[in-house]
Write a protein that holds these residues in place. Structure first.
Motif, PDB file in Angstrom:
ATOM      1  N   GLU A 188       0.844  -1.216   0.000  1.00 19.76           N
ATOM      2  CA  GLU A 188       0.000   0.000   0.000  1.00 19.76           C
ATOM      3  C   GLU A 188       0.864   1.245   0.000  1.00 19.76           C
ATOM      4  N   ARG A 198       2.363   1.680  -3.486  1.00 21.50           N
ATOM      5  CA  ARG A 198       1.383   2.091  -4.503  1.00 21.50           C
ATOM      6  C   ARG A 198       0.723   3.421  -4.154  1.00 21.50           C
ATOM      7  N   THR A 257      -1.409   4.195  -1.889  1.00 25.16           N
ATOM      8  CA  THR A 257      -2.849   4.139  -1.600  1.00 25.16           C
ATOM      9  C   THR A 257      -3.141   4.360  -0.113  1.00 25.16           C
ATOM     10  N   GLY A 293      -3.455   7.692  -5.622  1.00 24.49           N
ATOM     11  CA  GLY A 293      -3.580   6.597  -4.654  1.00 24.49           C
ATOM     12  C   GLY A 293      -4.828   5.759  -4.843  1.00 24.49           C
ATOM     13  N   LEU A 294      -5.037   5.271  -6.073  1.00 25.70           N
ATOM     14  CA  LEU A 294      -6.208   4.415  -6.329  1.00 25.70           C
ATOM     15  C   LEU A 294      -5.806   2.944  -6.233  1.00 25.70           C
ATOM     16  N   TYR A 295      -6.708   2.119  -5.752  1.00 24.89           N
ATOM     17  CA  TYR A 295      -6.435   0.679  -5.685  1.00 24.89           C
ATOM     18  C   TYR A 295      -6.486   0.098  -7.095  1.00 24.89           C
TER      19      TYR A 295
END
Lengths: 389, 246
Positions: free
Chosen positions: A205, A208, A210, B91-93
């Motif tokens: 996380e 990335r 997120t 910050g997108l999944y």
């Protein structure tokens, strides 16, 4: 702590994990496919080695420097081509012949027959075993003939027989062997199976990017950690159950010989399964929380792997030791995490579990799980960990 | 009461290599409802740290701020419920679809059932996401991703929007869609904090602009006030003048 929030985090983590090829491979494909495949390949390789040794032994000659005619005759009857060699040891070492037999005289003029073989060469070992058997048979015949000539009855050779009477029921015998395998594997799988999912939901996380939007919602840090721990536990249990099922199936299906007989009974009934689950549940929380706390330090998936791989190596030792039969344990030793569960699982499988060690193990691991979960939560409040670049 | 009130806010980082590093140095400003407040500064000036402090992702070393009447130190969860924060990285999944992302973030904001569904549908409609709402995010273009990220930021209808470079890397039509939305939100009485490197965009959208350099607030004011103080006309010239960059 609000349950709907924890449930929302859990759902998000599970959906994300189940769409990750890497996690699916480590969680499902490896346990289901690799274990049976490994057993099939191992069985095949071992049987190929055996067959090849037999075939090779037929094509190789042997040498014998023997004066006693009866001995020479016994060696000839083994059916191998015989050749002459000046240096018997060198000829065996250089694989010119598979085996050599040399007759010498030992102390008190006793005849000595040295079977020279190369134990690193399966074909040589195979032939040597046959030659030794032929010579042992000749020895037996000679002893019996001597006894007959002297008028001594053959029963003098065997004044009494020793027989083994095993009072352990089949289940306990099976528990002994399964316990040393399964207890170790369950615990190992709990850590190795949770590794990829945990790294993905922590360092992954962060990598990335997120995590920042996620943390800027009103959801509490404790709720985030609880949801992630639950998702990690799900992954851990899925991997453990699939690996165990696959292992039991593979061992039962592909093992041969004495091992197959001992493994034919799997000492798992509903009660044993429930007790094992109760034993490993706090340990699963401990494993998930500990791995989350450690992996949160990592900045990337790769870094997370290098942090968690040593942890799995550390887990192997107490898990393996706890599964060993014959250990004398004090109550204090049941306070050692992983080791205690491994030991308790072994006794459950043998049908010998007692209340005190079981409760001490359960309580100790619950305390460790609580401490690890608390540490994991503090990692999510530490901005130097969250925004480490 | 202003929507955002920042009082002598500071953030000091401790780094083994750099030692003590003052990323934000005692800055103070206010932003009102129905206002677009621009935050300009070169890379490393302290913009992102300021936005992270306002979003309660970082704790201030000293000073404080109130957002929608809630203190960032004492009531961080209430503050987070009042803001929509768009980070510079989106910050997108990657493995989820835009619809799934909106549903999850709605749940994180305490929305559920029919209210969540209708709000997700509304956001999908507003930002023109319908055609790719069911496609995994890692298969989307930058523009599609940014639309999704803005929809996620505005989903719970917060009174304050904190947007870090919302049009960065976008083509003109997509940037225009987002600019239009920002103006609509101002008209609806929202307070919008906008960090950008695009001077033209800041000049066009912002009611007031704050210029930050080396963690310090160089000046806050409307375009007219900035022009009067610097004697320059274009924002690019004003910006360079305030940062002593000729």
């Amino acid at each position: 702590m609000r349950l709907p929030m924890i449930a929302a985090v859990y759902r998000k983590e599970m959906m994300d994990l189940l769409r990750d090829r890497r996690t699916l491979i480590s969680m499902v494909a490896i346990p289901v496919l690799v274990m049976p495949l490994l057993m099939v390949v191992m069985t095949k390789v071992m049987s190929n080695v055996q067959e090849r040794s037999e075939e090779e032994s037929k094509t190789m000659a042997i040498a014998a420097r023997v004066k006693t005619p009866a001995v020479l005759e016994a060696i000839r009857k083994a059916g191998y081509k015989m050749v002459d060699k000046s240096d018997l040891r060198a000829a065996v070492e250089q694989k010119e012949i598979s085996v050599a037999v040399e007759e010498t005289t030992g102390p008190k003029n006793i005849l000595e027959l040295n079977v020279i073989e190369d134990e690193s060469n399966p074909a040589s070992s195979f032939v040597a075993a046959k030659i030794r058997a032929a010579l042992a048979a000749l020895k037996e015949v000679r002893i019996r003939a001597s006894l007959q000539r002297s008028g001594v009855p053959e029963s003098v050779l065997s004044p009494f027989e020793v027989k083994q009477v095993n009072v352990a029921p089949a289940r306990r015998m099976a528990g002994k062997i399964w316990g040393s395998i399964l207890g170790y594997l369950i615990l190992l799988m709990m850590f190795s199976g949770g590794m990829y999912p945990v790294i993905d939901m922590t360092a992954g996380e962060k990598e990335r990017k997120t995590l920042e939007p996620f943390l800027s919602t009103p959801i509490g840090r404790g709720e985030i950690v609880a949801g992630k721990i639950l998702a990690a536990i799900t992954a851990i249990f899925t991997t453990a159950v699939l690996t165990l099922s696959s292992m039991v199936f593979s061992l039962k299906s592909f093992t041969t010989g004495q091992a197959a007989k001992e493994l034919s009974v799997v000492p798992l009934d509903a009660g044993a399964v429930a007790l094992i689950m109760l034993t490993v549940l706090p340990l699963a929380v401990f494993a998930a929380s500990l791995m989350i706390a450690i992996a949160m330090f990592a900045r990337s998936f790769k870094e997370g792997q290098s942090y968690l791989t040593p942890l799995i190596l550390i887990v192997i030792f107490p898990a393996f030791l706890g599964g060993m039969p014959g250990l004398k344990l004090t109550t204090a030793l049941y306070l050692i995490p992983i080791f205690n569960a491994s030991q308790v699982i072994r006794t459950i499988l043998m049908g010998e579990v007692t209340m005190l060690p079981f409760l001490v193990t359960l309580f100790a691991n619950l305390v460790y799980a609580g401490i690890a979960a608390y540490i994991a939560r503090t990692r999510f409040e530490d901005e130097s960990v969250l925004f480490r670049t | 009461m202003p929507a955002i009130s920042v009082e002598r806010l500071s953030k000091v980082f401790h780094d083994k290599k750099r030692g003590e590093f003052r990323a934000v140095d005692s800055i103070s400003f206010e932003a009102g409802r129905g206002e677009i407040f621009g935050l300009l500064g070169p890379n490393g000036a302290g913009k992102t740290t300021t936005l992270r402090l306002l979003a309660t992702l970082l704790k201030p070393t000293s000073g404080t701020a109130t957002l929608n009447g809630c203190d960032i130190v004492r009531e961080p969860e209430k503050v987070r419920g009042s803001i929509g924060f768009l980070t510079g990285d989106m910050g997108l999944y990657a493995r989820l679809t835009p619809r799934e992302i909106l549903q999850f973030f709605g749940a994180f904001h305490g929305m559920n059932g029919a209210r969540l569904k209708s709000r997700v549908d509304e956001m999908i409609e507003t930002f023109g996401i319908s055609s790719f709402a069911g496609t995994r995010t890692d298969k989307l273009s930058t523009g599609m991703k940014q639309k999704t990220a803005i929809a996620r930021t505005a989903l719970h209808d917060p009174p304050i929007l904190i947007l870090d470079e919302p049009t960065s890397g976008l083509d003109v039509p997509t940037a225009r869609t987002i600019e239009t939305y920002i103006l609509e939100q101002r008209a609806a009485g929202k307070c919008i904090v906008l960090s950008t490197h695009v001077m033209e965009e800041a000049e066009y959208l912002c009611d007031r602009i704050a210029v930050i350099g080396d963690g310090k607030l160089k000046m806050v004011g409307s375009m007219e006030e900035l022009r009067a103080a610097t004697g320059k006309h274009r924002l690019r010239e004003i910006f360079l003048d305030l940062l002593d960059m000729k």
